[in-house]
Design a protein around this motif. Structure first.
Motif, PDB file in Angstrom:
ATOM      1  N   UNK A  48      -5.692  -6.354  -6.143  1.00 41.42           N
ATOM      2  CA  UNK A  48      -5.055  -5.078  -5.768  1.00 41.42           C
ATOM      3  C   UNK A  48      -5.953  -3.935  -6.194  1.00 41.42           C
ATOM      4  N   UNK A  49      -6.117  -2.928  -5.314  1.00 43.31           N
ATOM      5  CA  UNK A  49      -6.798  -1.680  -5.659  1.00 43.31           C
ATOM      6  C   UNK A  49      -5.748  -0.596  -5.849  1.00 43.31           C
ATOM      7  N   UNK A  50      -5.884   0.198  -6.900  1.00 42.69           N
ATOM      8  CA  UNK A  50      -4.992   1.343  -7.066  1.00 42.69           C
ATOM      9  C   UNK A  50      -5.766   2.470  -7.723  1.00 42.69           C
ATOM     10  N   UNK A  79       2.138 -13.457 -14.521  1.00 41.70           N
ATOM     11  CA  UNK A  79       2.470 -12.136 -13.994  1.00 41.70           C
ATOM     12  C   UNK A  79       1.263 -11.218 -14.147  1.00 41.70           C
ATOM     13  N   UNK A  80       0.743 -10.712 -13.030  1.00 40.98           N
ATOM     14  CA  UNK A  80      -0.400  -9.794 -13.053  1.00 40.98           C
ATOM     15  C   UNK A  80       0.154  -8.370 -13.053  1.00 40.98           C
ATOM     16  N   UNK A  81      -0.167  -7.596 -14.097  1.00 38.26           N
ATOM     17  CA  UNK A  81       0.421  -6.269 -14.274  1.00 38.26           C
ATOM     18  C   UNK A  81      -0.611  -5.156 -14.133  1.00 38.26           C
ATOM     19  N   UNK A  82      -0.105  -3.929 -13.890  1.00 37.18           N
ATOM     20  CA  UNK A  82      -0.971  -2.741 -13.801  1.00 37.18           C
ATOM     21  C   UNK A  82      -1.323  -2.275 -15.206  1.00 37.18           C
ATOM     22  N   UNK A  83      -2.577  -1.912 -15.404  1.00 37.92           N
ATOM     23  CA  UNK A  83      -3.012  -1.447 -16.713  1.00 37.92           C
ATOM     24  C   UNK A  83      -2.856   0.062 -16.879  1.00 37.92           C
ATOM     25  N   UNK A  84      -2.484   0.782 -15.796  1.00 38.18           N
ATOM     26  CA  UNK A  84      -2.304   2.237 -15.875  1.00 38.18           C
ATOM     27  C   UNK A  84      -1.396   2.688 -14.729  1.00 38.18           C
ATOM     28  N   UNK A  85      -0.858   3.903 -14.829  1.00 35.59           N
ATOM     29  CA  UNK A  85      -0.071   4.475 -13.739  1.00 35.59           C
ATOM     30  C   UNK A  85      -0.979   4.742 -12.550  1.00 35.59           C
ATOM     31  N   UNK A  86      -0.440   4.648 -11.343  1.00 37.00           N
ATOM     32  CA  UNK A  86      -1.258   4.951 -10.180  1.00 37.00           C
ATOM     33  C   UNK A  86      -0.556   4.661  -8.876  1.00 37.00           C
ATOM     34  N   UNK A  87      -1.324   4.682  -7.801  1.00 35.06           N
ATOM     35  CA  UNK A  87      -0.818   4.437  -6.449  1.00 35.06           C
ATOM     36  C   UNK A  87      -1.612   3.272  -5.859  1.00 35.06           C
ATOM     37  N   UNK A  88      -0.888   2.318  -5.288  1.00 29.67           N
ATOM     38  CA  UNK A  88      -1.540   1.160  -4.690  1.00 29.67           C
ATOM     39  C   UNK A  88      -2.268   1.599  -3.422  1.00 29.67           C
ATOM     40  N   UNK A 119       0.829  -1.206   0.000  1.00 26.46           N
ATOM     41  CA  UNK A 119       0.000   0.000   0.000  1.00 26.46           C
ATOM     42  C   UNK A 119       0.864   1.257   0.000  1.00 26.46           C
ATOM     43  N   UNK A 120       0.518   2.196  -0.878  1.00 25.09           N
ATOM     44  CA  UNK A 120       1.256   3.450  -0.996  1.00 25.09           C
ATOM     45  C   UNK A 120       2.283   3.441  -2.100  1.00 25.09           C
ATOM     46  N   UNK A 121       2.599   2.275  -2.663  1.00 24.55           N
ATOM     47  CA  UNK A 121       3.585   2.202  -3.740  1.00 24.55           C
ATOM     48  C   UNK A 121       3.035   2.869  -4.998  1.00 24.55           C
ATOM     49  N   UNK A 122       3.936   3.559  -5.709  1.00 24.92           N
ATOM     50  CA  UNK A 122       3.568   4.128  -7.006  1.00 24.92           C
ATOM     51  C   UNK A 122       3.950   3.114  -8.081  1.00 24.92           C
ATOM     52  N   UNK A 123       3.038   2.844  -8.981  1.00 26.21           N
ATOM     53  CA  UNK A 123       3.294   1.885 -10.044  1.00 26.21           C
ATOM     54  C   UNK A 123       3.030   2.535 -11.394  1.00 26.21           C
ATOM     55  N   UNK A 124       3.676   1.995 -12.413  1.00 23.88           N
ATOM     56  CA  UNK A 124       3.485   2.465 -13.773  1.00 23.88           C
ATOM     57  C   UNK A 124       2.795   1.376 -14.585  1.00 23.88           C
ATOM     58  N   UNK A 125       2.199   1.793 -15.663  1.00 17.85           N
ATOM     59  CA  UNK A 125       1.525   0.851 -16.541  1.00 17.85           C
ATOM     60  C   UNK A 125       2.498  -0.240 -16.972  1.00 17.85           C
ATOM     61  N   UNK A 126       2.097  -1.492 -16.794  1.00 16.98           N
ATOM     62  CA  UNK A 126       2.945  -2.617 -17.182  1.00 16.98           C
ATOM     63  C   UNK A 126       3.751  -3.200 -16.057  1.00 16.98           C
ATOM     64  N   UNK A 127       3.845  -2.490 -14.899  1.00 12.25           N
ATOM     65  CA  UNK A 127       4.584  -3.033 -13.757  1.00 12.25           C
ATOM     66  C   UNK A 127       3.875  -4.281 -13.227  1.00 12.25           C
TER      67      UNK A 127
END
Length: 247
Positions: A137-139, A110-119, A89-97
């Motif tokens: 995961x919610x972000x 591998x489950x990846x983020x579809x957009x930039x955001x904050x967990x 929680x609180x991590x910043x992620x980028x699309x594809x991370x």
């Protein structure tokens, strides 16, 4: 209009008097017109009233503060077991991370983020069993600050449908004692990690394929020597299609 006739020194005079809107009189004597100002009439003339329109309110140019976008939930695309959790929680992620990995259908996905955001919340831990559609995961991200509403972008031209790839040739049946690594579901080959003649062990990853928006590590169930590699990067494969053969 009023008309008069009278004599001055024996000479006949024709006269007419017509009032004007501004309080003056138009006096005509023998076809010659004169403008006559009468102070009493001019005082009584109506004066026009001018109504001034209210000035428009000024448009504020203060930038709009960035607002949180509605939370996005990454859900399990199929049943499986969580093997790694790579964010908190609180991590910043980028699309594809990669957010986490899960094992499903004998594959490590591998489950990846579809957009930039904050967990904002992690719903699972290592070893958790999840069903298809379970929240993992919610972000949420932030909208871009703007000083004005952007103009609508022109409609994009219709995309030309891509030509269907040629069907991959069907390999011949493997020899007795040989083992085949097959695609567990339809997808696209992203990496080929082995070559003919290479010795591999059970559990080694032989190819990586993308399916259901996940990168899946396809592993060998048996060790041995690679005798055939039936796919290449970019190939589209179907469920059950032979990928790699070993003996």
């Amino acid at each position: 209009m009023k008309e008069f006739k009278f004599n001055i020194d024996g000479k006949e005079i024709k006269a007419s008097v017509a009032p004007q809107e501004d309080g003056k009189l138009a006096v005509t004597l023998n076809d010659t017109t004169y403008t006559v100002e009468v102070p009493e009439l001019m005082k009584q003339a109506a004066r026009p009233v001018v109504n001034h329109a209210a000035a428009p309110a000024p448009v504020s140019t203060k930038p709009i503060a960035a607002a949180p976008v509605a939370s996005n939930t990454v859900a399990a695309p199929l049943p499986g077991t969580i093997t790694k959790v790579l964010v908190s929680e609180g991590d910043k992620v980028k699309k594809g991370d990669t957010l986490l990995t899960m094992e499903a259908m004998k594959m490590e996905n591998s489950i990846t983020a579809e957009a930039d955001g904050i967990v904002r919340k992690v719903h699972v831990g290592v070893g958790a069993s999840v069903n298809q559609g379970d929240a993992l995961v919610d972000f949420e991200g932030l909208s871009v600050p703007q000083t004005q509403v952007p103009a609508a972008a022109p409609a994009a031209p219709a995309a030309t449908p891509a030509a269907k790839p040629a069907a991959a040739p069907q390999p011949s049946a493997p020899a007795a004692g040989a083992h085949t690594v097959e695609a567990p579901l339809p997808g696209t080959i992203k990496q080929v990690l082995v070559s003919v003649g290479q010795e591999i062990a059970a559990g080694d990853t032989v190819v990586v394929m993308e399916a259901m928006k996940m990168e899946n590590n396809i592993t060998a169930e048996f060790g041995g020597k690679v005798t055939a590699v039936n796919v290449a990067v970019g190939d589209q494969v179907q469920s059950g299609q032979a990928l790699v053969e070993t003996a």
